[in-house]
Design a protein around this motif. Sequence first.
Motif, PDB file in Angstrom:
ATOM      1  N   ASN A 205       0.741  -1.385   0.028  1.00 15.33           N
ATOM      2  CA  ASN A 205      -0.012  -0.178   0.097  1.00 15.33           C
ATOM      3  C   ASN A 205       0.893   1.362   0.063  1.00 15.33           C
ATOM      4  O   ASN A 205       0.351   2.458  -0.561  1.00 15.33           O
ATOM      5  N   ASN A 206       2.101   1.110   0.488  1.00 12.16           N
ATOM      6  CA  ASN A 206       2.705   2.340   0.666  1.00 12.16           C
ATOM      7  C   ASN A 206       4.337   2.068  -0.496  1.00 12.16           C
ATOM      8  O   ASN A 206       5.209   2.730  -0.264  1.00 12.16           O
ATOM      9  N   ARG A 207       3.847   1.348  -1.607  1.00 16.57           N
ATOM     10  CA  ARG A 207       5.022   1.173  -2.593  1.00 16.57           C
ATOM     11  C   ARG A 207       5.298   2.250  -3.060  1.00 16.57           C
ATOM     12  O   ARG A 207       6.787   2.344  -3.579  1.00 16.57           O
ATOM     13  N   GLN A 208       4.525   3.509  -3.283  1.00 19.48           N
ATOM     14  CA  GLN A 208       4.827   4.679  -4.142  1.00 19.48           C
ATOM     15  C   GLN A 208       6.043   5.410  -3.233  1.00 19.48           C
ATOM     16  O   GLN A 208       6.666   6.115  -3.759  1.00 19.48           O
ATOM     17  N   MET A 209       5.840   5.168  -1.829  1.00 15.84           N
ATOM     18  CA  MET A 209       7.027   6.253  -1.192  1.00 15.84           C
ATOM     19  C   MET A 209       8.453   5.696  -1.167  1.00 15.84           C
ATOM     20  O   MET A 209       8.743   4.517  -1.576  1.00 15.84           O
ATOM     21  N   ASN A 210       9.314   6.458  -0.806  1.00 19.88           N
ATOM     22  CA  ASN A 210      10.814   5.988  -0.902  1.00 19.88           C
ATOM     23  C   ASN A 210      11.104   5.285   0.536  1.00 19.88           C
ATOM     24  O   ASN A 210       9.860   5.243   1.121  1.00 19.88           O
ATOM     25  N   ASP A 211      12.106   4.570   0.544  1.00 17.94           N
ATOM     26  CA  ASP A 211      12.286   3.682   1.821  1.00 17.94           C
ATOM     27  C   ASP A 211      11.988   4.627   3.094  1.00 17.94           C
ATOM     28  O   ASP A 211      11.734   4.298   4.167  1.00 17.94           O
ATOM     29  N   GLY A 212      12.821   6.129   3.286  1.00 20.02           N
ATOM     30  CA  GLY A 212      12.889   6.659   4.335  1.00 20.02           C
ATOM     31  C   GLY A 212      11.410   6.810   4.596  1.00 20.02           C
ATOM     32  O   GLY A 212      11.063   6.880   5.940  1.00 20.02           O
ATOM     33  N   GLU A 213      10.644   7.386   3.818  1.00 18.94           N
ATOM     34  CA  GLU A 213       9.087   7.873   4.006  1.00 18.94           C
ATOM     35  C   GLU A 213       8.316   6.762   4.486  1.00 18.94           C
ATOM     36  O   GLU A 213       7.584   6.690   5.410  1.00 18.94           O
ATOM     37  N   ARG A 214       8.823   5.411   4.082  1.00 28.64           N
ATOM     38  CA  ARG A 214       7.917   4.266   4.121  1.00 28.64           C
ATOM     39  C   ARG A 214       8.445   3.966   5.711  1.00 28.64           C
ATOM     40  O   ARG A 214       7.317   3.408   6.623  1.00 28.64           O
ATOM     41  N   THR A 215       9.632   3.993   6.190  1.00 31.38           N
ATOM     42  CA  THR A 215      10.163   3.567   7.651  1.00 31.38           C
ATOM     43  C   THR A 215       9.237   4.647   8.478  1.00 31.38           C
ATOM     44  O   THR A 215       8.780   4.250   9.584  1.00 31.38           O
ATOM     45  N   VAL A 216       9.301   5.963   8.351  1.00 29.26           N
ATOM     46  CA  VAL A 216       8.622   6.850   8.999  1.00 29.26           C
ATOM     47  C   VAL A 216       7.107   6.551   9.127  1.00 29.26           C
ATOM     48  O   VAL A 216       6.689   6.792  10.316  1.00 29.26           O
ATOM     49  N   MET A 217       6.421   6.160   8.092  1.00 25.54           N
ATOM     50  CA  MET A 217       5.106   5.769   8.361  1.00 25.54           C
ATOM     51  C   MET A 217       4.913   4.634   9.131  1.00 25.54           C
ATOM     52  O   MET A 217       3.946   4.864   9.936  1.00 25.54           O
ATOM     53  N   ALA A 218       5.942   3.791   9.176  1.00 28.56           N
ATOM     54  CA  ALA A 218       5.750   2.700  10.161  1.00 28.56           C
ATOM     55  C   ALA A 218       5.654   3.049  11.474  1.00 28.56           C
ATOM     56  O   ALA A 218       5.024   2.699  12.498  1.00 28.56           O
ATOM     57  N   ILE A 219       6.939   3.975  11.664  1.00 23.42           N
ATOM     58  CA  ILE A 219       7.160   4.378  13.005  1.00 23.42           C
ATOM     59  C   ILE A 219       5.859   5.172  13.412  1.00 23.42           C
ATOM     60  O   ILE A 219       5.433   4.944  14.764  1.00 23.42           O
ATOM     61  N   GLN A 220       5.467   6.202  12.872  1.00 27.91           N
ATOM     62  CA  GLN A 220       4.272   6.836  13.200  1.00 27.91           C
ATOM     63  C   GLN A 220       2.987   5.895  13.381  1.00 27.91           C
ATOM     64  O   GLN A 220       2.198   6.278  14.283  1.00 27.91           O
ATOM     65  N   GLY A 221       2.936   4.689  12.953  1.00 29.40           N
ATOM     66  CA  GLY A 221       1.854   4.035  13.099  1.00 29.40           C
ATOM     67  C   GLY A 221       2.068   3.305  14.682  1.00 29.40           C
ATOM     68  O   GLY A 221       1.141   2.448  14.980  1.00 29.40           O
ATOM     69  N   ALA A 222       3.370   3.429  14.934  1.00 26.01           N
ATOM     70  CA  ALA A 222       3.565   2.795  16.208  1.00 26.01           C
ATOM     71  C   ALA A 222       2.953   3.332  17.712  1.00 26.01           C
ATOM     72  O   ALA A 222       2.774   3.242  18.680  1.00 26.01           O
ATOM     73  N   GLU A 223       2.512   4.836  17.223  1.00 29.30           N
ATOM     74  CA  GLU A 223       1.784   5.521  18.381  1.00 29.30           C
ATOM     75  C   GLU A 223       0.538   5.275  18.325  1.00 29.30           C
ATOM     76  O   GLU A 223      -0.423   5.019  17.646  1.00 29.30           O
ATOM     77  N   GLY A 224       0.139   5.185  19.703  1.00 27.70           N
ATOM     78  CA  GLY A 224      -1.359   5.089  20.213  1.00 27.70           C
ATOM     79  C   GLY A 224      -1.892   3.817  19.884  1.00 27.70           C
ATOM     80  O   GLY A 224      -2.899   3.302  20.075  1.00 27.70           O
ATOM     81  N   LYS A 225      -0.908   2.773  19.460  1.00 22.54           N
ATOM     82  CA  LYS A 225      -1.311   1.233  19.393  1.00 22.54           C
ATOM     83  C   LYS A 225      -1.200   0.394  20.736  1.00 22.54           C
ATOM     84  O   LYS A 225      -1.781  -0.572  20.927  1.00 22.54           O
ATOM     85  N   ARG A 226      -0.091   0.844  21.441  1.00 21.83           N
ATOM     86  CA  ARG A 226      -0.058  -0.100  22.776  1.00 21.83           C
ATOM     87  C   ARG A 226      -1.080  -0.525  23.584  1.00 21.83           C
ATOM     88  O   ARG A 226      -1.169  -1.492  23.966  1.00 21.83           O
ATOM     89  N   LEU A 227      -2.007   0.499  23.787  1.00 18.52           N
ATOM     90  CA  LEU A 227      -2.958   0.238  24.795  1.00 18.52           C
ATOM     91  C   LEU A 227      -4.252  -0.930  24.117  1.00 18.52           C
ATOM     92  O   LEU A 227      -4.576  -1.757  24.807  1.00 18.52           O
ATOM     93  N   MET A 228      -4.160  -0.888  22.642  1.00 17.89           N
ATOM     94  CA  MET A 228      -5.024  -1.748  22.098  1.00 17.89           C
ATOM     95  C   MET A 228      -4.435  -3.184  22.056  1.00 17.89           C
ATOM     96  O   MET A 228      -5.129  -4.182  21.697  1.00 17.89           O
ATOM     97  N   TYR A 229      -2.948  -3.506  22.213  1.00 19.26           N
ATOM     98  CA  TYR A 229      -2.605  -4.587  21.946  1.00 19.26           C
ATOM     99  C   TYR A 229      -2.767  -5.803  23.128  1.00 19.26           C
ATOM    100  O   TYR A 229      -2.648  -5.555  24.198  1.00 19.26           O
ATOM    101  N   ARG A 230      -3.372  -6.778  22.601  1.00 19.34           N
ATOM    102  CA  ARG A 230      -3.508  -7.871  23.479  1.00 19.34           C
ATOM    103  C   ARG A 230      -2.844  -8.995  22.918  1.00 19.34           C
ATOM    104  O   ARG A 230      -3.448  -9.610  21.998  1.00 19.34           O
ATOM    105  N   PRO A 231      -1.746  -9.584  23.719  1.00 20.06           N
ATOM    106  CA  PRO A 231      -1.019 -10.697  22.976  1.00 20.06           C
ATOM    107  C   PRO A 231      -1.926 -11.752  22.519  1.00 20.06           C
ATOM    108  O   PRO A 231      -1.744 -12.529  21.707  1.00 20.06           O
ATOM    109  N   SER A 232      -2.880 -12.161  23.510  1.00 19.72           N
ATOM    110  CA  SER A 232      -3.940 -13.378  23.240  1.00 19.72           C
ATOM    111  C   SER A 232      -4.804 -13.071  21.906  1.00 19.72           C
ATOM    112  O   SER A 232      -5.201 -14.233  21.232  1.00 19.72           O
TER     113      SER A 232
END
Length: 316
Positions: free
Chosen positions: A287-314
Motif C-alpha cells: 500500500n505504501n509502495r510509491q513512497m521511498n524507503d525513508g518515507e515508508r520507515t517513518v510511516m511505520a514508526i508513526q503507526g507505532a503511536e497510540g497502538k500500545r493500549l490496544m495490543y492484546r497478545p492473546s
Amino acid sequence: MEKGHNLSKSDVIGQIPLACSNELAAVEFLEKQRWGYTPCCVRCGSVAVYQMKDAKTGQRSSRYLWRCRDCKEQYTVRIGTVYEESRIELRHWCYAFWRASTSKKGVSALEIKRHCQISYKSALFLMNRIRFAMAPDPDSPQLKGTVELVEVYIGPRKPRYKGVSGPGRSTLKTPVFCAVERGGHLRRRVVADVTAATLREAIREDVDSRARLMTDEYSAYRWLKKGWTGTHETVCHRTFEYARGDVHVNTAESSHALVKRGIIGIYHNVSREYLHRYLWQFDFLWNNRQMNDGERTVMAIQGAEGKRLMYRPSVN
Ligand SMILES: [Zn+2]
C-alpha cells in the motif's frame, strides 16, 4: 496537526543508519518523527516541556526523560507506542523498523537477532510489535473504482490426495481473501473458508458497493452477477484466459506473488494463527509502495503511536 508536519521526509533515509547505531541518535530520531520541532507532553499535550539533564555531566538524562512544566509528568518518547513496555534499545527498534519497512519480502526475527545481537525472543517481540504498528487503520475507506478479487492459499503442505481439482484441493492450506483496487490499496484477510457466504461478508466490508469487480469464474462469486450494485466481470482461467482487454485479476495475483516469495524464502512457515500479522506487513509494503524507503520507515514508526493500549497478545 499532522505528525512530523514540518519535516522534510526525503532526507530521512540518510539519518536512519546513524539512528540504528547510536542510542541518542535513535531517541532523537524517534522524537523528531513523533513531535516534529514542537515536542509536547504525552499526558496533557502542553508544549511547555523540557529535556531532563544529568546533574553531573549536563548531558541528557540516561533514560532520555522529558518533563512537563504544566502537569509535572515525566515521560520518554516510548510512552504510548508499541515500544513502551520494551527494554530493548531504541536503536534496535529503529533498525528493525527500517528493515521491516524496506525489505520487499520481509525480514526474519532470526536475522534481526543476529544483526542487533539481541535474543531471539526479543527479536520476535520486536517484529511482532512492528507488524502491529503496520496494521491497517480499521477506519480506512472501502476500496472503490476497479477492484480485483482473488482467493489464495498459504501454507507449507501440498495436498495429499489426488483427483480433486479447484479450490477444494487446497484445504490443508490457509485461505486468504485479497481485494485490490487498481492503482490504489489492497486488503487481505485470513478467512475461515472460501464459501460464497464468507466471501460475501468480506467483499461487503472491504469494497464500495458501486465498484467494478473483477474475478475468475469461481462459483463463490456467482452471486455477484445479481447481488452487486456495481458491475462484475470475470476471466475464465480454466480456458487459459488470463486477460480480456482490461478485465483481469493480474494485479491481485502479482501482489500475492510477493507474499508467497516472502513466506517461502524468509519465513518458511507461518501458522494460521499468526498469518494475519504477516499479512499486515505485506499489505503495508504494498500500500505504501510509491513512497521511498525513508518515507515508508517513518510511516511505520508513526503507526507505532497510540497502538500500545490496544495490543492484546492473546488476540493479536
Ligand atoms: Zn503535561
